[in-house]
Structures are given as C-alpha cells and as structure tokens.
Design a protein around this motif. Structure first.
Motif, PDB file in Angstrom:
ATOM      1  N   HIS A  98      40.877  45.191  24.972  1.00  0.00           N
ATOM      2  CA  HIS A  98      41.417  45.279  26.326  1.00  0.00           C
ATOM      3  C   HIS A  98      41.832  46.705  26.670  1.00  0.00           C
ATOM      4  CE1 HIS A  98      41.597  40.992  27.526  1.00  0.00           C
ATOM      5  NE2 HIS A  98      41.559  40.809  26.217  1.00  0.00           N
ATOM      6  N   GLU A  99      42.364  47.413  25.706  1.00  0.00           N
ATOM      7  CA  GLU A  99      42.759  48.803  25.936  1.00  0.00           C
ATOM      8  C   GLU A  99      41.551  49.655  26.331  1.00  0.00           C
ATOM      9  OE1 GLU A  99      44.867  52.480  23.442  1.00  0.00           O
ATOM     10  OE2 GLU A  99      44.767  50.469  22.582  1.00  0.00           O
ATOM     11  N   MET A 100      40.443  49.451  25.629  1.00  0.00           N
ATOM     12  CA  MET A 100      39.226  50.206  25.915  1.00  0.00           C
ATOM     13  C   MET A 100      38.680  49.868  27.296  1.00  0.00           C
ATOM     14  SD  MET A 100      35.663  49.582  26.024  1.00  0.00           S
ATOM     15  CE  MET A 100      35.448  48.133  24.998  1.00  0.00           C
ATOM     16  N   LEU A 101      38.589  48.580  27.620  1.00  0.00           N
ATOM     17  CA  LEU A 101      38.044  48.187  28.921  1.00  0.00           C
ATOM     18  C   LEU A 101      38.953  48.645  30.065  1.00  0.00           C
ATOM     19  CD1 LEU A 101      36.794  44.578  28.072  1.00  0.00           C
ATOM     20  CD2 LEU A 101      35.387  46.609  28.451  1.00  0.00           C
ATOM     21  N   THR A 102      40.250  48.570  29.868  1.00  0.00           N
ATOM     22  CA  THR A 102      41.198  49.038  30.886  1.00  0.00           C
ATOM     23  C   THR A 102      41.018  50.528  31.141  1.00  0.00           C
ATOM     24  OG1 THR A 102      42.822  47.339  30.328  1.00  0.00           O
ATOM     25  CG2 THR A 102      43.645  49.294  31.452  1.00  0.00           C
ATOM     26  N   TYR A 103      40.830  51.287  30.074  1.00  0.00           N
ATOM     27  CA  TYR A 103      40.629  52.731  30.221  1.00  0.00           C
ATOM     28  C   TYR A 103      39.349  53.028  31.003  1.00  0.00           C
ATOM     29  CZ  TYR A 103      39.814  57.626  29.146  1.00  0.00           C
ATOM     30  OH  TYR A 103      39.574  58.984  29.261  1.00  0.00           O
ATOM     31  N   LEU A 104      38.261  52.358  30.649  1.00  0.00           N
ATOM     32  CA  LEU A 104      36.995  52.611  31.336  1.00  0.00           C
ATOM     33  C   LEU A 104      37.104  52.288  32.819  1.00  0.00           C
ATOM     34  CD1 LEU A 104      34.339  51.299  28.769  1.00  0.00           C
ATOM     35  CD2 LEU A 104      35.162  53.634  29.108  1.00  0.00           C
ATOM     36  N   ARG A 105      37.745  51.176  33.137  1.00  0.00           N
ATOM     37  CA  ARG A 105      37.925  50.820  34.555  1.00  0.00           C
ATOM     38  C   ARG A 105      38.774  51.861  35.274  1.00  0.00           C
ATOM     39  NH1 ARG A 105      34.441  47.428  36.784  1.00  0.00           N
ATOM     40  NH2 ARG A 105      35.973  47.033  38.417  1.00  0.00           N
ATOM     41  N   SER A 106      39.790  52.379  34.600  1.00  0.00           N
ATOM     42  CA  SER A 106      40.668  53.360  35.237  1.00  0.00           C
ATOM     43  C   SER A 106      39.941  54.659  35.565  1.00  0.00           C
ATOM     44  CB  SER A 106      41.871  53.664  34.333  1.00  0.00           C
ATOM     45  OG  SER A 106      41.502  54.472  33.224  1.00  0.00           O
ATOM     46  N   SER A 124      32.034  30.894  28.674  1.00  0.00           N
ATOM     47  CA  SER A 124      33.331  30.360  28.275  1.00  0.00           C
ATOM     48  C   SER A 124      33.970  31.222  27.196  1.00  0.00           C
ATOM     49  CB  SER A 124      33.193  28.910  27.791  1.00  0.00           C
ATOM     50  OG  SER A 124      32.533  28.842  26.539  1.00  0.00           O
ATOM     51  N   ASN A 125      33.149  31.823  26.337  1.00  0.00           N
ATOM     52  CA  ASN A 125      33.679  32.723  25.316  1.00  0.00           C
ATOM     53  C   ASN A 125      34.195  34.022  25.932  1.00  0.00           C
ATOM     54  OD1 ASN A 125      32.991  30.805  23.431  1.00  0.00           O
ATOM     55  ND2 ASN A 125      31.073  31.806  22.865  1.00  0.00           N
ATOM     56  N   ILE A 126      33.513  34.498  26.961  1.00  0.00           N
ATOM     57  CA  ILE A 126      33.985  35.678  27.688  1.00  0.00           C
ATOM     58  C   ILE A 126      35.348  35.387  28.313  1.00  0.00           C
ATOM     59  CG2 ILE A 126      33.518  37.161  29.692  1.00  0.00           C
ATOM     60  CD1 ILE A 126      30.475  36.688  29.004  1.00  0.00           C
ATOM     61  N   ARG A 127      35.467  34.218  28.914  1.00  0.00           N
ATOM     62  CA  ARG A 127      36.763  33.814  29.475  1.00  0.00           C
ATOM     63  C   ARG A 127      37.798  33.631  28.369  1.00  0.00           C
ATOM     64  NH1 ARG A 127      33.571  30.368  32.916  1.00  0.00           N
ATOM     65  NH2 ARG A 127      34.107  28.638  31.535  1.00  0.00           N
ATOM     66  N   GLY A 130      39.380  36.682  27.676  1.00  0.00           N
ATOM     67  CA  GLY A 130      40.140  37.213  28.800  1.00  0.00           C
ATOM     68  C   GLY A 130      39.578  38.508  29.356  1.00  0.00           C
ATOM     69  N   ILE A 131      38.255  38.704  29.255  1.00  0.00           N
ATOM     70  CA  ILE A 131      37.665  39.978  29.681  1.00  0.00           C
ATOM     71  C   ILE A 131      36.770  39.851  30.912  1.00  0.00           C
ATOM     72  CG2 ILE A 131      37.777  40.976  27.365  1.00  0.00           C
ATOM     73  CD1 ILE A 131      34.801  40.332  27.025  1.00  0.00           C
ATOM     74  N   GLU A 132      36.597  38.657  31.432  1.00  0.00           N
ATOM     75  CA  GLU A 132      35.723  38.466  32.589  1.00  0.00           C
ATOM     76  C   GLU A 132      36.052  39.405  33.752  1.00  0.00           C
ATOM     77  OE1 GLU A 132      34.569  34.875  35.737  1.00  0.00           O
ATOM     78  OE2 GLU A 132      36.184  34.635  34.283  1.00  0.00           O
ATOM     79  N   PRO A 133      37.325  39.612  34.122  1.00  0.00           N
ATOM     80  CA  PRO A 133      37.627  40.435  35.309  1.00  0.00           C
ATOM     81  C   PRO A 133      37.236  41.904  35.190  1.00  0.00           C
ATOM     82  CG  PRO A 133      39.505  39.056  34.715  1.00  0.00           C
ATOM     83  CD  PRO A 133      38.543  38.984  33.575  1.00  0.00           C
ATOM     84  N   TYR A 134      37.023  42.380  33.979  1.00  0.00           N
ATOM     85  CA  TYR A 134      36.681  43.793  33.805  1.00  0.00           C
ATOM     86  C   TYR A 134      35.256  44.121  34.264  1.00  0.00           C
ATOM     87  CZ  TYR A 134      40.776  44.278  30.699  1.00  0.00           C
ATOM     88  OH  TYR A 134      42.047  44.299  30.175  1.00  0.00           O
TER      89      TYR A 134
END
Length: 219
Positions: A98-106, A124-127, A130-134
């Motif tokens: 999550h830290e990595m994906l949050t950084y890339l989005r930022s 369902s595994n992506i959900r 908890g990374i679907e919204p990225y």
C-alpha cells in the motif's frame, strides 16, 4: 520519463504462497471439525501446494485428487466452492504494497494491473488486498479473452490507459509471461525476484522489495 506502471498480481503484489498456505490450513481445520481426517494438517497442506503447482493447476483438479488420495469427508465440488468464496479472506500482500501504490498515485503515475486467471476470482483477491481503488485499469485474462504472454493484452491495457509503451514499466515475477512479454511490446520489464525461476534472462531491472520500483521512475 515514466508515466505508467503496470503490475502482475500473483507473486508480484499478492504473496500467493503465503496466502495459499493460510487458506489451506484454515480449510483443513474446518474440514477436520466436521469429518476427522486421518491425514495430518502439515501433510494435507504440503500435498495441496504440490498439486497446485504455483497456481497453474485449477483447483477442481487439485480437489479431485485430494479427495481420491485422502478420502475427504467433503466432496470436491463443495471444496472448490469454498476455495472460490473464501480465498480472498486470506490474501496477503507483499511488504510495503500500500505504501508503494500510495506513493505512485501521489506522483501522478497511471497504474494498471494485468493478471491471468478467472475474472471474478482474481478480482475478489484484488479486493481482498484492498488495492482496487489504486488502479486506473484492471485487466484479467478471462474477461479480456487474452492471456499473457499474448502481446495484445499489454497493448490493449496501454491503449486504455492512453500510455506509450516506451514511457511504461511492467512489474512481474514470471520471466516469460511478465518480463519478456512486456519488453516485446516496448515496455520496460522489471522482474520481481522469485527464487523459483532461473535469473538468466533479459530484463530492464529487478526488485526484491516493492518500494524499489520507485528508483526506476527516475530513469
């Protein structure tokens, strides 16, 4: 300049080996309560993982074989339904996911995901992670009608992202399906190291920790 990063799922973002063991242990415990298996949990898990062949054997075949070998008190069809509905509850991401994906989005990086597999199950595994919204685009082979390493699944995803291949990175653990295939369409293929595979193949970089992908945005 890198504008886009596209990821594989299993073995790259999802720690599938750990997730699978957690699920199978839980399933064994629930089975044992209802039927009293004669095979021990460790042996059951070991054999499941062996038959699974890192996810390349679908679980109908795995459960058919387990039922035959261990005389399981539950039919293989029920076990398969339990797997499909319950695996997502045991999904474990690799460290710093999550830290990595949050950084890339930022940083305004466009994010995509390409995964081979069954659509509803993989989603369902992506959900579960908890990374679907990225992600801007999620492409799963069953829904796309294409499977990696077919170059069209990469090209279609880039088209939907409105991204150029030469400005895009693909990150995956499989040397052929992920790294080589993405490089063939002009993307930079980054290998998420996996000791299962021989390291002697062409790649544009490699990472062990997901946060290391940040270094490749500067190149």
């Amino acid at each position: 300049m890198i504008t886009t990063v596209v990821f594989d799922l299993d073995g790259t973002l999802l720690d599938r080996d750990t997730s699978l063991v957690h699920f199978v242990q839980d399933q064994y415990d629930r089975l044992a309560l209802h039927g009293g298996l004669v095979v021990g949990r460790d042996e059951y898990v070991r054999r499941f993982v062996e038959l699974d062949r890192r996810g390349y054997v679908w679980k109908d075949q795995v459960y058919r074989q387990l039922t035959k070998e261990f005389a399981l008190p539950v039919g293989w069809e029920a076990l398969l339904r339990d797997y499909i509905s319950g695996f997502q509850q045991h999904c474990v991401g690799f460290p710093h996911l999550h830290e990595m994906l949050t950084y890339l989005r930022s940083k305004g990086i466009k994010l995509g995901l390409i995964s081979n597999g069954y659509g509803d199950f993989q989603y369902s595994n992506i959900r579960g992670l908890g990374i679907e919204p990225y992600f801007d685009i999620i492409a799963i082979s069953e829904w796309e009608g294409l499977r990696k390493p077919d170059p069209r699944i990469f090209l279609h995803t880039l088209h939907r992202l409105e991204s150029k291949a030469e400005e895009s990175i693909y990150v995956g653990d499989h040397p052929d399906n992920d790294v080589t295939a993405s490089r063939r369409v002009g993307m930079k293929g980054i290998w998420k190291r996996d000791p299962y595979y021989d390291q002697d193949f062409a790649k544009d970089g490699e990472i062990t920790d997901l946060l290391e992908i940040i270094d490749y945005l500067k190149n």
